[in-house]
Structure formats: C-alpha cells, structure tokens
Design a protein around this motif. Structure first.
Motif, PDB file in Angstrom:
ATOM      1  N   ASP A   5       0.842  -1.191   0.000  1.00  0.00           N
ATOM      2  CA  ASP A   5       0.000   0.000   0.000  1.00  0.00           C
ATOM      3  C   ASP A   5       0.881   1.246   0.000  1.00  0.00           C
ATOM      4  N   GLY A   6       0.576   2.206  -0.876  1.00  0.00           N
ATOM      5  CA  GLY A   6       1.351   3.439  -0.992  1.00  0.00           C
ATOM      6  C   GLY A   6       2.413   3.386  -2.078  1.00  0.00           C
ATOM      7  N   ASP A   7       2.763   2.184  -2.572  1.00  0.00           N
ATOM      8  CA  ASP A   7       3.751   2.064  -3.644  1.00  0.00           C
ATOM      9  C   ASP A   7       3.166   2.555  -4.965  1.00  0.00           C
ATOM     10  N   ARG A   8       4.071   2.941  -5.873  1.00  0.00           N
ATOM     11  CA  ARG A   8       3.672   3.264  -7.244  1.00  0.00           C
ATOM     12  C   ARG A   8       4.087   2.114  -8.150  1.00  0.00           C
ATOM     13  N   VAL A   9       3.116   1.591  -8.882  1.00  0.00           N
ATOM     14  CA  VAL A   9       3.364   0.440  -9.754  1.00  0.00           C
ATOM     15  C   VAL A   9       3.222   0.885 -11.204  1.00  0.00           C
ATOM     16  N   THR A  10       4.223   0.566 -12.010  1.00  0.00           N
ATOM     17  CA  THR A  10       4.152   0.825 -13.448  1.00  0.00           C
ATOM     18  C   THR A  10       3.826  -0.491 -14.146  1.00  0.00           C
ATOM     19  N   LEU A  11       2.788  -0.485 -14.962  1.00  0.00           N
ATOM     20  CA  LEU A  11       2.345  -1.741 -15.568  1.00  0.00           C
ATOM     21  C   LEU A  11       1.796  -1.510 -16.964  1.00  0.00           C
ATOM     22  N   ASP A  12       1.717  -2.610 -17.723  1.00  0.00           N
ATOM     23  CA  ASP A  12       0.986  -2.636 -18.992  1.00  0.00           C
ATOM     24  C   ASP A  12      -0.311  -3.392 -18.735  1.00  0.00           C
ATOM     25  N   PHE A  13      -1.396  -2.978 -19.382  1.00  0.00           N
ATOM     26  CA  PHE A  13      -2.641  -3.729 -19.215  1.00  0.00           C
ATOM     27  C   PHE A  13      -3.463  -3.709 -20.495  1.00  0.00           C
ATOM     28  N   VAL A  14      -4.270  -4.737 -20.635  1.00  0.00           N
ATOM     29  CA  VAL A  14      -5.230  -4.833 -21.734  1.00  0.00           C
ATOM     30  C   VAL A  14      -6.564  -5.236 -21.122  1.00  0.00           C
ATOM     31  N   GLY A  15      -7.617  -4.450 -21.424  1.00  0.00           N
ATOM     32  CA  GLY A  15      -8.940  -4.743 -20.900  1.00  0.00           C
ATOM     33  C   GLY A  15      -9.891  -5.152 -22.007  1.00  0.00           C
ATOM     34  N   ARG A  16     -10.704  -6.172 -21.732  1.00  0.00           N
ATOM     35  CA  ARG A  16     -11.657  -6.660 -22.735  1.00  0.00           C
ATOM     36  C   ARG A  16     -13.051  -6.776 -22.122  1.00  0.00           C
ATOM     37  N   ILE A  17     -14.049  -6.439 -22.948  1.00  0.00           N
ATOM     38  CA  ILE A  17     -15.446  -6.653 -22.595  1.00  0.00           C
ATOM     39  C   ILE A  17     -16.050  -7.561 -23.655  1.00  0.00           C
ATOM     40  N   ASP A  18     -16.587  -8.700 -23.228  1.00  0.00           N
ATOM     41  CA  ASP A  18     -17.108  -9.713 -24.166  1.00  0.00           C
ATOM     42  C   ASP A  18     -16.040 -10.124 -25.182  1.00  0.00           C
ATOM     43  N   GLY A  19     -14.800 -10.185 -24.688  1.00  0.00           N
ATOM     44  CA  GLY A  19     -13.700 -10.648 -25.531  1.00  0.00           C
ATOM     45  C   GLY A  19     -13.095  -9.604 -26.433  1.00  0.00           C
ATOM     46  N   GLU A  20     -13.636  -8.394 -26.463  1.00  0.00           N
ATOM     47  CA  GLU A  20     -13.137  -7.336 -27.340  1.00  0.00           C
ATOM     48  C   GLU A  20     -12.492  -6.225 -26.524  1.00  0.00           C
TER      49      GLU A  20
ATOM     50  N   ALA B 167      -3.102   0.098 -22.273  1.00  0.00           N
ATOM     51  CA  ALA B 167      -2.097   1.119 -21.962  1.00  0.00           C
ATOM     52  C   ALA B 167      -0.776   0.455 -21.623  1.00  0.00           C
ATOM     53  N   ASP B 168       0.303   1.143 -21.958  1.00  0.00           N
ATOM     54  CA  ASP B 168       1.658   0.701 -21.612  1.00  0.00           C
ATOM     55  C   ASP B 168       2.267   1.702 -20.635  1.00  0.00           C
ATOM     56  N   ALA B 169       3.084   1.197 -19.730  1.00  0.00           N
ATOM     57  CA  ALA B 169       3.769   2.029 -18.727  1.00  0.00           C
ATOM     58  C   ALA B 169       2.774   2.906 -17.965  1.00  0.00           C
ATOM     59  N   PHE B 170       1.652   2.322 -17.623  1.00  0.00           N
ATOM     60  CA  PHE B 170       0.618   3.021 -16.866  1.00  0.00           C
ATOM     61  C   PHE B 170       0.989   2.988 -15.385  1.00  0.00           C
ATOM     62  N   GLN B 171       0.862   4.126 -14.693  1.00  0.00           N
ATOM     63  CA  GLN B 171       1.281   4.206 -13.296  1.00  0.00           C
ATOM     64  C   GLN B 171       0.078   4.284 -12.360  1.00  0.00           C
ATOM     65  N   VAL B 172       0.112   3.471 -11.331  1.00  0.00           N
ATOM     66  CA  VAL B 172      -0.945   3.433 -10.321  1.00  0.00           C
ATOM     67  C   VAL B 172      -0.297   3.543  -8.946  1.00  0.00           C
TER      68      VAL B 172
ATOM     69  N   ALA C  97       7.888  -6.843  -9.952  1.00  0.00           N
ATOM     70  CA  ALA C  97       8.258  -6.576 -11.342  1.00  0.00           C
ATOM     71  C   ALA C  97       8.348  -7.880 -12.114  1.00  0.00           C
ATOM     72  N   GLY C  98       7.714  -7.933 -13.294  1.00  0.00           N
ATOM     73  CA  GLY C  98       7.712  -9.142 -14.119  1.00  0.00           C
ATOM     74  C   GLY C  98       6.512 -10.028 -13.903  1.00  0.00           C
ATOM     75  N   ASP C  99       5.738  -9.821 -12.817  1.00  0.00           N
ATOM     76  CA  ASP C  99       4.550 -10.639 -12.551  1.00  0.00           C
ATOM     77  C   ASP C  99       3.426 -10.273 -13.515  1.00  0.00           C
ATOM     78  N   ALA C 100       2.609 -11.277 -13.850  1.00  0.00           N
ATOM     79  CA  ALA C 100       1.445 -11.061 -14.718  1.00  0.00           C
ATOM     80  C   ALA C 100       0.230 -11.707 -14.059  1.00  0.00           C
ATOM     81  N   ARG C 101      -0.946 -11.132 -14.331  1.00  0.00           N
ATOM     82  CA  ARG C 101      -2.161 -11.647 -13.724  1.00  0.00           C
ATOM     83  C   ARG C 101      -3.376 -11.191 -14.552  1.00  0.00           C
TER      84      ARG C 101
ATOM     85  N   LYS D 164       0.444  -6.738 -16.384  1.00  0.00           N
ATOM     86  CA  LYS D 164       1.848  -7.144 -16.303  1.00  0.00           C
ATOM     87  C   LYS D 164       2.631  -6.001 -15.679  1.00  0.00           C
ATOM     88  N   VAL D 165       3.244  -6.288 -14.520  1.00  0.00           N
ATOM     89  CA  VAL D 165       3.958  -5.252 -13.772  1.00  0.00           C
ATOM     90  C   VAL D 165       5.367  -5.079 -14.317  1.00  0.00           C
TER      91      VAL D 165
END
Length: 386
Positions: A160-175, A182-187, A207-211, A236-237
């Motif tokens: 909690d409180g850390d900043r994580v840089t990650l890539d993500f892909v979101g899909r709704i009904d497979g699309e 987004a790439d290099a998105f910071q949370v 870093a390197g984990d995917a989920r 992917k972090v």
C-alpha cells in the motif's frame, strides 16, 4: 396610455396596457421615413423610392417591429408609473395589435416583496478564538511533504502506498474496448484513482509478474460505453517503486517558491498563509451566524422566478464541479431548493439593509481586501493588478 393592474397569485401581477393608435401610427411612420432614405427597390434609385411604395413594401414588417418595441418600452413606463418593482422579465401577451388601432397587451410578472426588517440589535454571535502555533506549522509542512513524494524503485512485492508501473489490456465480451489498453501506466496503490479490483490485484505483485482479473465498472462511470459492464484485464507489472518524502531543507523550500532564507523563511510564509486562512475562517463563521439570524428573524415571500433562477445557477455550478455539461447529472431541484430559497431571501434582506443604512464601500476597504486576496499568490502585485 391606459394602465390597469390585477393581483393574480402571490407576488404575480397582471398589467394591462393600452397604447393609443395615434402613437403607434406615428412611430410606424417615423420608422418608414427613415427606411425610405436608404431603401433599395428595383426600378428606383437608392433613397428615391416613393413613400407610398415603401409603406406598401415594408409596412407590415415595420408595424410588427414597432409593436414589439413599444410593448417593451411602454411596459417600463407602466411599471414606473404604478411604482412596481418587477422581480424578473415579464411574459407579454398581445391582446390587440392590428394596424390603425390601439395596441393592447398584457404583461404577467412577479414583483419584489416588501421587505420589513426586524431590529438587528438582538442578534448575538460568537467569534471563535484560535491561533496558529508551531505544531500547526509542523503539521502543514508534513502535509506539504506529502504533496511532493519521491518514488524509488524496489525489488519486492508491491505494498500500500507504492507506485506500480504496468501494462494492461482490458476486454469486454472478448473485445478490447476504447481506452482499455495502456503501456507504462502508473498506479499509486491506495490513491483510489482506478477500479478497486485493479488496486487490490496489484498488492503483492512484483516486477515481471502477470495476472488476469475481472473488474466491474460502476454504473455511473464517466465513460458511458463501459459503465456498469464487467471487464477482464490482463496485467503485467514492469516496476514497483516505494514512496518516500523529501527532507525539509533549502531545496524543499525553493520548490515552494522560497528562493532566499531557506526553511526559516518557509516557516514564516507558511504561518502567514495559515493565519490568513484562519482569519477568513473566523470571519466566515461569524458571517454565517449573522446570515442565519437574519434569515430566521425576517421571513420573506420569495418570487418564484428568482428562486428558479437560483436553482439553475446551483445546478450549473454543481455540473461544473463534476466536470460535465450533462444536464441529466444535475442535482434534483428538490435538494437545492432550501439553499436557493435562503440565498434569494438573504440577497433581498441585505439589499434592504444596504439601502436603509446608505452603505458604501470606500476605496481603502477595497484596497485592503485586494491585498488580503492577492497575498497568497506567488506575485501579489501582479495578482492584484489582474
């Protein structure tokens, strides 16, 4: 000009006005003569069109314009003669407006209520007593540190409180949906600026984990295309960074605009700013007590038109704070009516106090207020000029 006034309901009045036909005809003729000087019609030189032709060609249009203007101007004359104070613009209904006859119309409008002020001598207020001490300044400096955190990369699972840089892909009904990749998105975990499922999933990732995770968009989400829908995200972090706060030193002071004097000068400016805010808070508390008493002790009938206008203003302000112009998101008028009613009433009551007391603001008071407002800006003189 004949005038009759009828009370319809509450503060609403119906004003009937009859303007002599001679006045209407005279105004129409005067306008047609002015028009004849510049009229351009085929077969005639500019300004040489016979008056009879000008009347035939433009008479109906000029008569309609004259009637409209006369209704506006004679309404102002009529309310002045009857010593009425309209609360807003009238709804004008023509009754008779044929050429060659008198102009008759009705104007329906609300008047301002009679304001009868009770004595102000019995109003009691409590002025809060407070002071800014060193502990308050210390707490403010800590808050300022939190505004400028540094992030240092670490090789451990995210907390909690850390900043994580990650890539993500979101899909709704497979699309993949718009904005769903987004790439290099910071949370910043715990900042609550992304979906809760997002933040929860990042806890414990390195870093390197995917989920892959499911996430539900709220029904009132800003993007209508995904609002209320379930999505699947692949995460992917790339990097985990720990949040650290800067030292309170000379560079910290410079970051907040203190170029000379270092931390001692910063503390002086922070204290000064806090004392200004405290002074305004005390003034605001006293003012609200006065307004509450003034509103409570002086019941007032409110023109519906003024109340409606105030509610609309409050709705617009609320939409502006939400960053939208979507009227469907405006607060319902029922929730705003009590506050709007109070604002309108206080405006009328304070206006009456100003009138009765002959209150005026001298230039020195204006200058003092400008100085107080501009003092919190980096360049007070420039702010004051603006």
């Amino acid at each position: 000009m004949q005038i009759s006034v009828t009370k319809t309901k509450g503060l609403e009045r119906r004003l009937e006005v009859a303007v002599p036909g001679e006045r209407v005809a005279s105004e129409v003729d005067a306008r047609l003569k002015r028009l004849a000087r510049t009229a351009r019609l085929k077969g005639f030189r500019p300004g040489k069109v016979p008056f009879a032709v000008v009347r035939q060609q433009f008479g109906s249009q000029v008569h309609a314009e004259t009637v409209n203007d006369l209704m506006q101007s004679t309404f102002a004359e009529a309310v002045s003669q009857q010593k009425l104070r309209p609360a807003g613009g009238p709804r004008i209904e023509p009754i008779a407006a044929t050429p060659g006859n008198e102009l008759r119309y009705a104007a329906i409008f609300e008047i301002l209520p009679e304001v009868i002020l009770h004595s102000l001598d019995g109003i009691a207020v409590e002025r809060p007593v407070a002071a800014v001490n060193d502990a308050d300044v210390d707490a403010m400096l800590e808050s300022m540190r939190a505004q400028r955190p540094d992030f240092i990369e670490v090789q451990r699972p995210a907390q909690d409180g850390d900043r994580v840089t990650l890539d993500f892909v979101g899909r709704i009904d497979g699309e993949v949906f718009p904005g769903g990749k987004a790439d290099a998105f910071q949370v910043v975990i715990g900042a609550h600026r992304v979906l809760p499922e997002f933040e929860q999933a990042l806890l414990g990732m390195s870093a390197g984990d995917a989920r892959s995770i499911p996430a539900q968009f709220p029904a009132d989400y800003g993007a209508a295309a995904v609002a209320g829908k379930m999505a699947e995200f692949d995460l992917k972090v790339g990097k985990v960074e720990e949040r650290t706060l800067p030292a309170i030193d000379e560079s910290f002071a410079q970051a907040f605009g203190v170029q000379q004097g270092g931390v001692p000068e910063l503390r002086i400016e922070v204290r000064s700013s806090m004392e200004r805010e405290l002074s305004e808070a005390v003034r605001s508390r006293v003012r609200e007590q006065l307004f509450d008493a003034l509103y409570r002790d002086n019941p007032l009938e409110i023109p519906q038109s003024m109340l409606d206008a105030q509610i609309r203003d409050l709705q617009v302000q609320a939409l502006r704070r939400m960053g939208t112009q979507d009227l469907s998101k405006a607060p319902p008028r029922e929730s705003l009516e009590p506050g709007a009613r109070r604002r309108v009433a206080l405006g009328l009551l304070i206006g009456e106090i100003v009138r009765l007391q002959g209150l005026k603001v001298d230039r020195s008071r204006v200058e003092q207020k400008l100085d107080a407002v501009s003092a919190s800006y980096p360049d007070p003189q420039q702010a004051k000029r603006q």
